[in-house]
Motif scaffolding. Structure first.
Motif, mmCIF file in Angstrom:
data_model
loop_
_atom_site.group_PDB
_atom_site.id
_atom_site.type_symbol
_atom_site.label_atom_id
_atom_site.label_comp_id
_atom_site.label_asym_id
_atom_site.label_seq_id
_atom_site.Cartn_x
_atom_site.Cartn_y
_atom_site.Cartn_z
ATOM 1 N N SER A 135 -0.562 13.430 -22.156
ATOM 2 C CA SER A 135 0.160 12.667 -23.098
ATOM 3 C C SER A 135 1.498 12.796 -22.624
ATOM 4 N N HIS A 136 2.032 14.009 -22.381
ATOM 5 C CA HIS A 136 3.610 14.246 -21.772
ATOM 6 C C HIS A 136 3.797 13.386 -20.637
ATOM 7 N N ALA A 137 2.688 13.396 -19.511
ATOM 8 C CA ALA A 137 3.086 12.786 -18.269
ATOM 9 C C ALA A 137 3.199 11.329 -18.593
ATOM 10 N N LEU A 138 2.203 10.661 -19.227
ATOM 11 C CA LEU A 138 2.025 9.381 -19.491
ATOM 12 C C LEU A 138 3.552 8.786 -20.074
ATOM 13 N N SER A 139 4.209 9.604 -20.890
ATOM 14 C CA SER A 139 5.400 9.219 -21.558
ATOM 15 C C SER A 139 6.695 8.813 -20.372
ATOM 16 N N THR A 140 6.429 9.911 -19.300
ATOM 17 C CA THR A 140 7.525 9.797 -18.067
ATOM 18 C C THR A 140 7.317 8.354 -17.157
ATOM 19 N N LEU A 141 6.128 7.555 -17.346
ATOM 20 C CA LEU A 141 5.853 6.592 -16.672
ATOM 21 C C LEU A 141 6.780 5.277 -16.813
ATOM 22 N N GLY A 142 7.457 4.918 -15.705
ATOM 23 C CA GLY A 142 8.480 4.128 -15.776
ATOM 24 C C GLY A 142 9.883 4.528 -15.848
ATOM 25 N N ILE A 143 9.876 6.031 -15.810
ATOM 26 C CA ILE A 143 11.203 6.491 -16.137
ATOM 27 C C ILE A 143 11.541 7.185 -14.872
ATOM 28 N N SER A 144 10.727 8.051 -14.519
ATOM 29 C CA SER A 144 10.936 9.150 -13.090
ATOM 30 C C SER A 144 9.839 8.978 -12.263
ATOM 31 N N HIS A 145 10.461 8.719 -10.857
ATOM 32 C CA HIS A 145 9.674 8.598 -9.876
ATOM 33 C C HIS A 145 8.896 10.127 -9.306
ATOM 34 N N ARG A 146 9.458 11.001 -9.679
ATOM 35 C CA ARG A 146 8.947 12.233 -9.139
ATOM 36 C C ARG A 146 9.333 13.288 -10.066
ATOM 37 N N THR A 147 8.230 13.814 -10.979
ATOM 38 C CA THR A 147 8.447 14.616 -11.893
ATOM 39 C C THR A 147 7.147 15.667 -12.171
#
Length: 318
Positions: free
Chosen positions: A274-286
């Motif tokens: 759930s947390h990882a999917l919220s970063t999609l489109g924002i950070s290329h490496r996280t």
């Protein structure tokens, strides 16, 4: 008495001559402290922008943004299963690829029953080379593929000397983590590029982004997926493809004895996805999860020899 006077005079002369150097060093120290403070504040702002604002302020329509279907390679892993469920929760249909369909069959049924999306399970043995992709080609016909998730196989995430790995295990590692991810990406990417839209997510291992004691094969696979993501981003980012490298630290497995130990730094697969999917489109490496980001920053500050010593001590302790 004369010697004492001479020493005091000498001390005063030396102090007077070094006074300008002391002021210079103090200025350098102040500039360094200020720069570290700016970097710390910048990292805090990035942490908030990446991990908190997307979850608190708005919920994006990923189906409309990227597409209606997702292909998930390496679907037998706990994170990959949870990621598939999170996508299905957003109304995205999923195609799951695994060499062990029995391990994924229950997940496929659960996703279809819970979220009412279409799910397809494909068995693929990438040791067969390009012929293993034929079932995926047939399944993709006429579908709007907007997501590709390549998940690192976690079967080697335990301490074991490199020479103790059998030849069969090494080939299996290469086929699952490198050959599989490369072939499936090569198959899915052309339709994304033609459409000018799509997301590629490569999930590896944050603990092995540096060499790790007793995990040679896993470290090498992590390095491959991370650099594969970076290369794809530079080559296809300007053509509408968002490429993300996820580097999670420890995530609890779905086994009951491990699931019970899930907590703040060791989240359940569902919480992490759930947390990882919220970063999609924002950070290329996280890392995809903010407590893991704190761990990642700490590891980056350590010299490599300290990191290797720590992994060796922890491995022997367990």
């Amino acid at each position: 008495m004369a010697a004492v006077d001479s020493f005091q005079l000498l001390y005063r002369e030396i102090a007077r001559s070094c006074n300008c150097y002391v002021e210079t060093l103090a200025l350098v120290g102040a500039c360094y402290t200020a720069s570290r403070a700016v970097i710390f504040m910048r990292d805090c702002c990035r942490l908030i922008r990446l991990h908190f604002i997307p979850r608190l302020v708005y919920r994006r329509d990923l189906r409309k943004r990227y597409g209606e279907w997702a292909v998930i390679c390496g679907a037998s892993g706990a994170i990959a299963k949870a990621y598939a469920a999170e996508l299905a929760k957003r109304g995205i249909c999923v195609i799951l690829i695994s060499s062990d369909v029995n391990n994924v069959a229950d997940t496929v049924r659960s996703i279809a029953d819970t979220y009412g999306v279409e799910t397809i399970l494909i068995e693929a043995d990438f040791s067969q080379g390009p012929s293993a992709c034929k079932p995926l080609k047939d399944a993709m016909l006429g579908k709007d593929i907007g997501f590709l998730i390549n998940s690192l196989d976690g079967s080697l995430d335990f301490c074991r000397d490199f020479l103790n790995l059998s030849e069969a295990e090494m080939w299996d590692t290469l086929n699952k983590n490198i050959v599989g991810a490369t072939l499936v990406t090569r198959l899915v990417l052309p339709t994304m590029v033609e459409r000018g839209n799509g997301a590629v997510v490569n999930i590896s291992n944050g603990r092995c982004f540096r060499p790790a004691y007793g995990r040679v094969a896993l470290s090498a696979s992590t390095a491959f997926l991370n650099n594969f993501s970076r290369a794809l981003h530079y080559e296809y980012g300007h053509r509408g493809i968002f490429v993300q490298s996820l580097l999670p630290f420890r995530v609890a497995s779905q086994a009951p004895e491990d699931y019970a130990t899930a907590g703040w730094f060791v989240p359940s697969p569902q919480v992490y996805a759930s947390h990882a999917l919220s970063t999609l489109g924002i950070s290329h490496r996280t890392t995809g999860y903010w407590p893991h980001t704190l761990q990642f920053r700490l590891v980056q500050c350590l010299p490599e020899w300290v990191w290797m010593l720590g992994t060796r001590v922890l491995t022997r302790a367990t």
